[in-house]
Design a protein around this motif. Structure first.
Motif, PDB file in Angstrom:
ATOM      1  N   ARG A   5       0.858  -1.188   0.000  1.00  9.90           N
ATOM      2  CA  ARG A   5       0.000   0.000   0.000  1.00  9.90           C
ATOM      3  C   ARG A   5       0.888   1.229   0.000  1.00  9.90           C
ATOM      4  NH1 ARG A   5      -4.644  -1.503   4.529  1.00  9.90           N
ATOM      5  NH2 ARG A   5      -5.419  -3.411   3.496  1.00  9.90           N
ATOM      6  N   PRO A   6       1.139   1.802  -1.168  1.00  4.56           N
ATOM      7  CA  PRO A   6       2.054   2.956  -1.256  1.00  4.56           C
ATOM      8  C   PRO A   6       1.616   4.133  -0.404  1.00  4.56           C
ATOM      9  CG  PRO A   6       1.586   2.049  -3.433  1.00  4.56           C
ATOM     10  CD  PRO A   6       0.649   1.381  -2.490  1.00  4.56           C
ATOM     11  N   LEU A   7       0.319   4.445  -0.389  1.00  5.39           N
ATOM     12  CA  LEU A   7      -0.142   5.592   0.393  1.00  5.39           C
ATOM     13  C   LEU A   7       0.085   5.370   1.887  1.00  5.39           C
ATOM     14  CD1 LEU A   7      -3.471   6.536  -1.442  1.00  5.39           C
ATOM     15  CD2 LEU A   7      -1.227   7.649  -1.591  1.00  5.39           C
ATOM     16  N   LEU A   8      -0.143   4.137   2.348  1.00  8.55           N
ATOM     17  CA  LEU A   8       0.083   3.823   3.757  1.00  8.55           C
ATOM     18  C   LEU A   8       1.564   3.928   4.099  1.00  8.55           C
ATOM     19  CD1 LEU A   8      -1.043   2.915   6.459  1.00  8.55           C
ATOM     20  CD2 LEU A   8      -0.789   0.541   5.695  1.00  8.55           C
ATOM     21  N   ASN A   9       2.420   3.460   3.206  1.00 12.23           N
ATOM     22  CA  ASN A   9       3.867   3.569   3.436  1.00 12.23           C
ATOM     23  C   ASN A   9       4.319   5.024   3.502  1.00 12.23           C
ATOM     24  OD1 ASN A   9       4.123   0.783   3.438  1.00 12.23           O
ATOM     25  ND2 ASN A   9       4.608   0.674   1.244  1.00 12.23           N
ATOM     26  N   ILE A  10       3.773   5.837   2.597  1.00 13.53           N
ATOM     27  CA  ILE A  10       4.130   7.262   2.594  1.00 13.53           C
ATOM     28  C   ILE A  10       3.666   7.917   3.895  1.00 13.53           C
ATOM     29  CG2 ILE A  10       3.679   9.478   1.481  1.00 13.53           C
ATOM     30  CD1 ILE A  10       3.490   7.970  -1.183  1.00 13.53           C
ATOM     31  N   THR A  12       3.145   6.484   6.783  1.00 13.05           N
ATOM     32  CA  THR A  12       3.949   5.973   7.888  1.00 13.05           C
ATOM     33  C   THR A  12       5.297   6.680   7.965  1.00 13.05           C
ATOM     34  OG1 THR A  12       2.892   3.804   7.686  1.00 13.05           O
ATOM     35  CG2 THR A  12       4.960   3.911   8.906  1.00 13.05           C
ATOM     36  N   HIS A  13       5.957   6.800   6.825  1.00 13.54           N
ATOM     37  CA  HIS A  13       7.255   7.468   6.797  1.00 13.54           C
ATOM     38  C   HIS A  13       7.121   8.954   7.134  1.00 13.54           C
ATOM     39  CE1 HIS A  13       8.512   3.774   4.751  1.00 13.54           C
ATOM     40  NE2 HIS A  13       9.743   4.119   5.065  1.00 13.54           N
ATOM     41  N   LEU A  16       6.889   9.232  10.848  1.00 11.70           N
ATOM     42  CA  LEU A  16       8.204   9.001  11.440  1.00 11.70           C
ATOM     43  C   LEU A  16       9.117  10.213  11.267  1.00 11.70           C
ATOM     44  CD1 LEU A  16       8.877   5.299  10.360  1.00 11.70           C
ATOM     45  CD2 LEU A  16       8.373   6.138  12.655  1.00 11.70           C
ATOM     46  N   ILE A  17       9.091  10.793  10.090  1.00 12.90           N
ATOM     47  CA  ILE A  17       9.939  11.968   9.828  1.00 12.90           C
ATOM     48  C   ILE A  17       9.536  13.133  10.729  1.00 12.90           C
ATOM     49  CG2 ILE A  17      10.524  13.715   8.104  1.00 12.90           C
ATOM     50  CD1 ILE A  17      10.312  11.475   5.992  1.00 12.90           C
ATOM     51  N   ILE A  18       8.229  13.350  10.866  1.00 13.92           N
ATOM     52  CA  ILE A  18       7.755  14.431  11.741  1.00 13.92           C
ATOM     53  C   ILE A  18       8.166  14.168  13.188  1.00 13.92           C
ATOM     54  CG2 ILE A  18       5.699  15.548  12.676  1.00 13.92           C
ATOM     55  CD1 ILE A  18       4.356  15.095   9.964  1.00 13.92           C
ATOM     56  N   GLY A  19       8.041  12.919  13.622  1.00 15.09           N
ATOM     57  CA  GLY A  19       8.435  12.573  14.984  1.00 15.09           C
ATOM     58  C   GLY A  19       9.908  12.805  15.234  1.00 15.09           C
TER      59      GLY A  19
END
Length: 282
Positions: A5-10, A12-13, A16-19
């Motif tokens: 699921r490309p949208l879910l992967n995007i 998720t990342h 993570l980047i914001i965190g």
């Protein structure tokens, strides 16, 4: 089957980047502040690019410190904090693993009661124990000493509990095989249990080192001599002293230097630390 699921992967990342950005940004600001000249902060604005005074600020903190705050040179406080963290770590691991070994493998009266007495201390806040502990340390003449800084902190109910839980997972057949081979309690502990506990010891060592490094309240109570100041105490004194404006460039240089040892410990021990926390096969 794992769905792609490309949208879910995007998403998720992106989370993570914001965190990571939220966590890292204050550290970045502290580093930038540590490179600025003193007059920069009188304007009320902190730049977001490094300044020209990085080497001067770090050299000043390491060699001279801030005499106006009563803090010694930072190298001395770093040495004190290192000694404190190492002694607390070694003491906690040694006492905890031996006490857990005794509770699990030796049959003696009130064994379970002894464990639960140790475990119940987890429910007591530090503030409940700190006044009687200070009285004992003072009566023993251990104020302004490394023993006074470390001795009251080396007992650990948490580590005892974790080692006990690990020892309970060791198969009884291993104990019987060691007994058949003629291994006594000491040899069984050193040759079998210690190697099996390597990852657990590594994980707890990282936690205990950071615990000893960041101590503030206890060193503040038992040390009045600047020769025994820890780095956390020193930073507090630098950041809050009367009748003068804090030299934030020097304070932030001290903060960055104080952060390096625990960060390096976590980086170098990362593999064993993670393995010790998540490993289930013994």
């Amino acid at each position: 089957m794992v769905e792609n699921r490309p949208l879910l992967n995007i998403a998720t990342h992106l989370v993570l980047i914001i965190g990571v950005a939220i966590v890292v940004f204050p550290v970045y600001v502290a580093f930038i502040a540590s490179t600025q000249a003193p007059g920069t902060f009188f304007r009320g604005v902190t730049p977001l690019l490094p300044g020209p005074a990085m080497i001067e600020n770090y050299t000043t903190m390491l060699t001279d410190g801030m005499s106006t705050s009563g803090a010694p040179p930072l190298w001395l406080m770093l040495v004190n904090s290192t000694w404190m963290a190492v002694i607390v770590t070694v003491g906690k691991i040694s006492i905890s693993i031996l006490s857990a070994y005794a509770i699990v493998y030796f049959r003696f009266p009130l064994r379970a009661l002894c464990f639960w007495i140790v475990f119940v201390t987890l429910m007591l806040p530090v503030e409940v124990r700190i006044i009687p502990t200070f009285a004992v340390v003072s009566n023993l003449g251990l104020l302004n000493s490394y023993l006074g800084l470390t001795l009251p902190l080396i007992a650990s109910a948490t580590a005892t509990f974790l080692f006990r839980q690990f020892f309970l997972t060791v198969p009884d057949e291993l104990t019987e095989a060691a007994r058949v081979d003629g291994a006594g309690p000491v040899k069984f502990f050193i040759d079998i249990l210690l190697p099996l506990s390597r990852t657990n010891i590594a994980a707890l060592s990282v936690i205990m080192f950071i615990y000893g490094w960041v101590q503030y309240l206890w060193p503040l109570l038992v040390t009045t001599d600047s020769r025994y100041y820890t780095v956390v105490m020193g930073i507090k004194r630098m950041a809050a002293y009367a009748d003068q404006q804090p030299q934030w460039n020097l304070v932030m240089a001290a903060v960055i230097l104080a952060m390096l040892p625990p960060v390096l410990i976590v980086i170098f021990m990362q593999r064993l630390f993670v393995k010790g926390l998540v490993e289930t096969e013994k």
